[in-house]
Design an enzyme around this catalytic site. Structure first.
Site: not given
Ligand code: S3P
Length: 426
Positions: A340, A20, A167, A313
């Site tokens: 989350k 993803k 993120q 996750d």
């Molecule tokens: C993700 C980062 C993670 C993860 C999310 C996808 C990404 O979140 O939990 O499902 O694609 O950068 P966080 O950056 O909030 O930890």
């Protein structure tokens, strides 16, 4: 949806859907590149479709077939103002990464998402973007979406993030593409590095030293081919099921095993899991392998500190695995789970507790005393895909019936999850 204990072991081969995080980034960076980007094994989950729809609204032509997604990129400065609000659906990745891109455009727009997105913390991106001279405002004044972003001239900064979040890191690095000087982010522990790897693949200059990533502004990004590896976060459900159900043997093909994402595998191996890595390869800088997983007698473990971002996750399914293991598992430093798609600490503790597991919530994690047989229960998914999938796996070992409500939310990251589960679990 109703689930019952499986009477047969899990057997067979499975190619899990595309990652993803990598699918989102392939569309985004392809849109900002010049020329065609060809993405194979793209994840057609609702979250990634939200990303596609946002970029289409900003003038990017994207073709989707069963085999490929083709993104006709227009370069770093080729996006155009959307005519309406950008809808990020349930996707935190779409919301936070797009915000970094939007901060440096020469137009303004508003973005929002579903009820869950409108509760998730955006102060964590508002702060660094504002330090960069970005103009981003929470329209409800509570640091949540809807967000209004007025494109501005950005300045390069060094940002010390209080959270290990890919993120947040990616948001700041993407804004850094439009800044007047280099931009860097230091995290308390290293989060997934797909942005760093893929931006370089498209021609940007991103360097990493320990937990700091730095990007040079105004790169010329060129369209490329991206082969998305299987999502380790999706594979984790079948790994857990095979480890827990006696007699199981499953081969999961072409799974991403990037070291910033492989914490679940390391935790499972530490618990005594029988997992063999076959056909190791690298695709666009992302390591992959086929994983041969066999039923194993597991014991408890501790996961904490720098390991947490590498399995963030997978903690819900790790809790299910811990319930099947002998002895105690402690999960610490995982307070991020509260913000989350749902409060995953709270929901996993209550749900597994209702199934008869000896589990206690702590401030930043949970303590699980495993080995007690599970009983069926009614579980609300809270529209959180990872909650639904974790309890679907738990139900395979539970006496009686388990009912998961609003179970169709798996569409977010794994639309064919129940079909694949039925196929492997008989
Ligand atoms: C993700 C980062 C993670 C993860 C999310 C996808 C990404 O979140 O939990 O499902 O694609 O950068 P966080 O950056 O909030 O930890």
């Amino acid at each position: 949806m109703l689930f019952t204990k499986t009477t047969s072991p899990l057997k067979g081969e499975l190619t899990v859907p595309g990652d993803k995080s990598i699918s989102h980034r392939a569309v985004m960076f392809g849109a900002l590149s010049e020329g065609l980007t060809e993405i194979t094994h793209f994840l057609p989950g609702a979250d990634c479709l939200s990303t596609i729809s946002c970029f289409e609204k900003m003038g990017i032509h994207i073709e989707q077939t069963n085999e490929k997604v083709l993104v006709h990129g227009k370069g770093l400065h080729g996006l155009t103002a959307p005519s309406g609000i950008l809808d990020c659906g349930n996707s935190g990745t779409t919301t936070r990464l797009i915000s970094g891109i939007l901060a440096g455009q020469d137009f303004s727009c508003t973005l929002t998402g579903d009820a869950s997105i409108q509760k998730r913390p955006m102060g964590r991106i508002i702060k660094p973007l504002t330090m960069m001279n970005g103009q981003i405002e929470s329209l409800t004044g509570n640091d949540c979406a809807p967000l209004k972003i007025i494109g501005s001239s950005l300045k390069g900064i060094h940002y010390r993030s209080p959270v290990a979040s890919a993120q947040v890191k990616s948001c700041v690095l993407l804004a850094g593409l439009y800044a007047d000087a280099p931009t860097s982010v230091t995290e308390p522990a290293l989060s997934r590095n797909h942005t760093e790897l893929m931006l370089n693949h498209f021609g940007a200059s991103v360097t990493t030293q320990e937990t700091t990533a730095a990007v040079l502004p105004e790169p010329k990004l060129i369209g490329s081919s991206i082969q998305v590896p299987g999502d380790i976060s999706s594979a984790a459900y079948f790994i857990a099921a095979a480890l827990m159900i006696p007699g199981s043997e499953v081969l999961l093909k072409n799974v991403g095993i990037n070291p910033t994402r492989d914490g679940f595998l390391r935790a499972a191996l530490d618990m005594g899991a029988d997992i063999t890595f076959l056909n190791r390869a690298t695709q666009g800088g992302e390591p992959t392998a086929d994983l041969l997983v066999r039923y194993s007698r597991l014991h408890g473990t501790t996961v904490e500190g720098a390991m947490i971002p590498t399995l963030i996750d997978e903690i819900p399914i790790l809790a299910v695995l811990a319930a099947a293991a002998e002895g105690t598992t402690a999960i610490r430093d995982a307070q991020e789970l509260k913000v989350k798609e749902s409060n995953r600490l709270d929901i996993m503790t209550k749900g597994l507790g209702n199934m008869g597991v000896d589990i206690t919530a702590t401030e930043d994690g949970m303590i699980i005393h495993g080995g007690t047989p599970l009983q069926g229960a009614v579980i609300d998914s809270h529209l959180d895909h990872r909650i639904a999938m974790s309890f679907a796996i738990a139900s395979l070992t539970a006496e009686g019936e388990t009912e998961i409500t609003r179970a169709e939310c798996v569409d977010i990251s794994y639309p064919e999850f129940y079909r694949d589960l039925r196929r492997l679990a008989g």
